[in-house]
Structures are given as C-alpha cells and as structure tokens.
Enzyme design. Structure first.
Site: not given
Lengths: 583, 94
Positions: A503, A333, A190, A455-456, A466, A432, A297
């Site tokens: 992306c 995806r 919060h 990232n991948d 990672r 990826e 996603r």
C-alpha cells in the site's frame, strides 16, 4: 531564462504568455462636503446595483454550463454584497462621518478581512479572498476602471499571475488557457485545484516570475519536470512539442483502463485498491472502479479540531467508508502519528528522532484511552460492511500480541454493553519495520493479513530520512535490498496462504508492481490517480513473465540497474502491439 | 425574548458553506436573531446578527465553540429552536 518549481498539475504547454495583472485599487482617505453627499450616495447605489448585475450574470452563465460549484462561489459573493450588517456599517460611515463611499467600502471590508485573516484557518482564508474580491468589484465599478479579465484572453496562452483568486479562475475561458504560472501558491491552493480539475499544466510558487515575463513572450511550461523556459530555442520548441504530444497520448490511453478489472493476460485476478485519507465524497468516488480500500488513513479525524474525535464521530466515519464499499474490504489503519507531526488535539513530547520514537502503535500503547476509543469505533463499524483493522509500526511479536490483547479487551467491553461488532473481523499489520519482514514466517501465524508500507520500509531499511531533500539520492525505493526483503515476507505469506498487499507509493508504480506480482502478491493499493496506470500494466502482464522479472530483479546489484531494467520491461508492455511482444 | 445555548460540532465550523446555510435559515424568520460567541465560562466574547454572513463568519465559530442564540420577535422560539438543531445536526459536515 529557466525557472524551476514543483509541478502541481502535470502536463506540458507551449505558447505565448498572457500576463494577468488584476485591478488593485488605490484608495485614499477622503471626506465629503454636505453638498457632495447626495450625488455620491446615488453613485454608490448605482455601483452596488451594477456589481449585483455582474455577479448575477456570472452565476447565470456558470449555471447554464452546469458548473454549480463555481456558481456557488459567486452566490457567496452576492450574499456578501447584499449583507445587511456590512451595508449598514458602510452607510453609517458615509452619512454619519462623511466618509467618501470608496473610502468607506475600503475601511469596512478591510476591517472584516483583518478579523478573518487573523484566524489562520484555510476556510477563513478563502473567505478573506471572497471579501477582497467583492470589495475590488465595488471599487473598480466606483472608479470606472476597465479591467483585464481572464475571460478576455484572445488566443490560447500560458497565464502568468502573482496570485489567482476564485473569481479570476471562475470566469477564465479555459479553452484558451494552456498553462498556469503563479508567484504564490502550492499543491493545495485554489489555483492548483482548479488546474488539476481542468487538466491544465501548472507551476505555482515561482517568486519574482512576474518581473521576468512580458505579454506575448514565448514560453515552455514543463509541469512534468517542473521547469519553465522563457524564450526557448527553436530546437527546444520542437523537443517539447513532441513531449507534449506523447504525454497527452499516454494520459488518454492510460485513462481508458480506469474502469477495467485487474485481470492479467493469463487470467489471474489482481485486486486494485484505493488509499484514502478521509471520507469526503470525492475520495469515496473511487469506489466505483476499485476492489476495496487497502489503506484507510484515520489521521484526518485527529487533524480537524482542538478535541480528540469522539468514539461516535469515528464510528460514523468508519461506518460511512464501510458502507460505501459494501462487501469489498476496507482496511482501516489505526492512528499513525508521532513526534514529528503535531496534532492540535494532542500534545506530544518533543523527540530527537521522532521517526525512531514514540510513533503510531507505540503512542497508542502509552495512550491506551485514545487507542481503545478508536478500536471500539472500528469494531462497532465492522457490522456495516467488510472492515478490517491494520496495526502500523509493529516491530515484534510482543507488539502484535499487546495490540491484540487490547482489541480483545475492547470486544469484551462491547459484549458487556451489548453493542454489536463483527466477531470475525480481520486484524493485520503494516510491514514497515524491516525486522518484522525478516520474521514474517513467525508473525504470519498470528495475523490475518499484512500490507507492506514501502515508504517507511525504505526509510528504515536504508537509514534515510525521507523528508530531508538533501538525501534524495540515498532514498532508493528500487534498492535491491528492498526487493529481497519483500521477497522474504512474501514467501512466508504465500506459504501460510494469507493475503499480503502493498500500500505504499511503490504499489502505484507499474514498474515496481510487476515485481510484486511476480513475488506472488495479488493486491495493490494506491492513490486514485495511479489506478488507471496500474490496471493498464496488469492487463498486459503475464504472471509467468512477472515471475521472471522478479527473479531477475533479485539478482541485480544496484538501484539504478533495477530501475532501468524495470523501465524497459514496463515500456515493452505499455503498447504491446507496437513492440510485437506476446504476438 | 427566547435564548438557548449550544456548541458548534461540525468539522469545519461556521466558515464556508455552513455559514451560508445558517444565515439562509436565519433569514427565513422575521424575529431579530443574535449569535453570541461564548468562552469556557459562558461569558459573551463577541456577538452579531445571525442574518449577516459577514457577522457569522468574522466571529470565527470553530468546531467546539460554545454559542448562545437569542431572538426577539413573533417567531422567536421557533427561530432559536430551529437554528440550534441545525447547528447540532452538524450540517452534514461531521
């Protein structure tokens, strides 16, 4: 003294500490005599009235300043305070079992708090906090204790607390709060949400910081690097004062670019798209200033409950996103989960190397029921907007062909059932797995588009997990091999004339984005917070220059060289007037 | 008395906003209304007043939980039908 913690809301604050120690009731077991009962009951009723009065005042104040979301928190408190059943339970203890009213309140509220806390559910944890808030309000008034309120901060301060509850932050006079530091909490709690929505720099989760801080201590809160300095040296104050000004100026400057079109200096359009992870209204809000969704996603649908999401439920979610973006493309995806993530609705076997295991598309091949439900939902939603399907973790042409065959099956089923879908729906892949980038010239013939998941791609290309913080120095997004590999893929897509986008996180990093544009990529997708920064860079970039930058990067030898070169180029363009570039 | 069974279908269950909406609707009827939380065999696990947000919340009615609503009073049928459809519409939280 220096503490470190991951920043949850960016910014820098300098000032005095305000140490917030909320009222903590100490209630002992106590019973009333017959004679004491009437007076105690009367006092108890007065306290309830006073509590209701306080809450109504807060609600009114928040309503007047248009803070309806926060007003709703206190309306919920009033609802609890006036709850018939809870009130009955308390009165029964007082009149039936001679409990002193404060002891009865404590007993009954704690009983309900325990029931709710046992559930281990985020929403119910918040309800437990609400119950505790109301209980403390009653007990404070019962005991007649003054309390130190965040609305009573006299001069602008950095607030320190063990933990902040909604009722604490709601009455907080935010013009006086320079920063927030708590012992408990993280990115999604919060306090973090409040801090981000108000733009208050915050570091949460510094255990034992309350032992180290006193009221009026001078502090520096650096919520960019994640550092708290108590009692800084004079030189540090000057240094951070300058950094703070620079940060604020930059943030304000960048924010101006959010609504502009992604058009380069030489008039070429770059699509700036959004990555979304749900269909909540605040995520879809980004539709107002982006060119589509480059990565939708779908995992959120699978995280929520004990059951796999039905075709109907998925259909409604995909349709919602497609409708909001209208003619702009929304790239869905398909399910990307694997051995490392457990879903409440799906039991997966444990694997030694989950990232190299039965993940994403591979899982969908072993669980075709699940895959087909999602594909059918996506196909059906495709008539409601411009929806495209993107397959994650494609490693070979066989993978792609197999997935496309399943999509064909789904289409035939829908044909038979007379259910509508867009017959021209686009099907693409994530790039990826490095192997697929190297055969991009072969795969491009059989896809409509592709998107690079940096990232991948980085983790697989450099063989670096990672999620392991020990390996941070090896996880080099700017490794020259990354750009060389992306170059290979982009050449193939350029030649075939098919769209390629980025992306991953690098798509939202202006430095890397310059290179992508230089390699011919014209679509970048990112989280909402990166949009303004990317547009700022795009509108100040010449594509001719971008090509030069990309060429240069392809010749550099180390990640450090690439990063510092791009840093320099980006800085030059951030404020072109000052630097005299492109005069 | 009038009773009907249904299942919680909305994403976040009857915990936060949804619980308030449910209780608010229940309070608009004069009948006494009870919520029963059921297990897979349809046996009652817990029960509480539909007009008490504390009862509703502490019963922990997650998505997928079968429940039975019963009411006793002048508007019992209307109350149960109304609350069941509220649950089945999913509170805009699907």
């Amino acid at each position: 003294m220096i503490f470190q913690a991951p920043p949850v809301s960016p910014g820098i604050a300098l000032g005095k500490a305000f140490v917030f120690i909320p009222f903590r009731p100490v209630i002992t077991e106590r019973f009333l005599t017959k004679e004491e009962l009437p007076r105690n009951l009367e006092h108890y009723r007065e306290v309830l009235d006073k509590a209701a009065g306080e809450l109504s005042l807060i609600i009114k104040g928040l309503g007047e300043s248009g803070e309806n979301e926060k007003a709703a928190i206190f309306e919920a408190h009033l609802e609890i305070l006036n709850d018939e059943e809870l009130g009955k339970d308390i009165l029964t203890l007082i009149t039936g079992q001679n409990f002193a009213p404060d002891y009865a309140v404590e007993t009954v509220y704690e009983k309900f708090i325990d029931m709710v806390s046992a559930a281990d559910d985020q929403y119910l944890m918040e309800r437990a906090a609400d119950f505790r808030d109301v209980k403390n309000r009653i007990l404070r008034l019962w005991l007649g204790v003054e309390h130190r309120n965040l609305s009573e901060i006299k001069e602008p301060s950095v607030v320190f607390a063990h933990e902040l509850f909604p009722s604490n932050t709601a009455v907080m006079d935010r013009t006086k709060v320079l920063g927030l530091v708590t012992e408990v909490g993280g990115l999604t709690c919060h306090s973090a949400i409040i801090a981000r929505s108000y733009g208050i720099p915050a570091l949460l989760g510094i255990s034992n910081v309350m032992d180290a801080i006193r009221d009026n201590d001078q502090v520096i809160l650096d919520a960019l690097e994640g550092r708290l300095i108590i009692g800084p040296a004079k030189g540090q104050i000057e240094e951070y004062e300058a950094r703070r000004r620079a940060f604020l100026q930059e943030a304000a400057e960048t924010e101006k670019f959010r609504g502009v079109k992604g058009v380069t200096r030489d008039g070429k359009t770059v699509e700036v798209c959004l990555n979304i992870g749900s269909t909540n209204d605040d995520e879809l809000e980004g539709a107002a200033w982006t060119d589509g969704v480059g990565l939708f996603r779908s995992e959120f649908l699978f995280m929520a409950g004990q059951d796999l999401p039905s075709e109907e439920r998925q259909f409604r979610a995909y349709k919602k996103a497609a409708e909001v973006f209208g003619s702009r493309q929304v790239i869905l995806r398909t399910l990307d989960i694997g051995g490392d993530k457990t879903l409440p609705c799906l039991e997966l076997p444990r694997e030694d190397n989950p990232f190299l295991g039965v993940r994403a598309l591979r899982l969908c091949f072993t669980r075709q029921d699940l895959f087909k439900t999602q594909l059918r939902a996506a196909l059906r939603a495709s008539v409601w907007g411009n929806l495209a399907i993107m397959l994650p973790m494609v490693g070979s042409l066989e993978d792609l062909r197999r997935a496309k065959a399943i999509i064909r099956e789904c289409r035939e089923e829908l044909d038979e059932q007379g259910l509508e879908y867009n017959p021209d729906i686009k099907v693409g892949i994530m790039i990826e797995i490095p192997a697929i980038a190297l055969i991009a010239d072969l795969i491009v013939e059989e896809v409509d588009f592709a998107s690079i998941g940096t990232n991948d791609l980085c983790q697989y290309l450099l063989a670096v997990d990672r999620q392991n913080p020990e390996l941070n120095e090896y996880y080099q997004s700017f490794h020259p091999a990354m750009f060389r590999l992306i170059y290979v893929a982009s050449q193939a897509f350029l030649k075939a004339g098919k769209p390629l986008s980025v992306c991953g996180e690098m798509g939202g990093d202006p430095r890397a984005a310059m290179v992508f544009l230089g390699l011919g990529i014209r679509k970048l997708s990112m989280s909402a917070s990166s949009v303004a920064g990317i547009k700022r860079m795009v509108t100040r970039l010449d594509l001719k220059d971008a090509e030069g930058i990309a060429n240069r990067v392809l010749s550099l030898a180390t990640a450090a060289e690439v990063e510092s070169y791009l840093q320099e180029e980006e800085k030059k363009r951030r404020n072109p007037e000052d630097q005299g570039v492109h005069s | 008395m009038y009773a009907k069974k249904t299942t919680i279908i909305n994403r976040t269950g009857l915990h936060a906003r949804t619980a308030n909406e449910f209780v608010k609707a229940a309070k608009s009827f004069s009948s006494e209304i009870t919520v029963k939380k059921l297990d897979e065999r349809g046996e009652t696990v817990k029960s509480g007043s539909a007009k008490s947000v504390v009862h509703v919340v502490t019963m922990i009615l997650n998505k997928g939980t079968p429940v039975e609503l019963t009411a006793q009073g002048p508007d019992e049928r209307e109350a149960v039908e109304n609350l069941v459809s509220l649950i089945e519409e999913g509170f805009n939280d699907l």
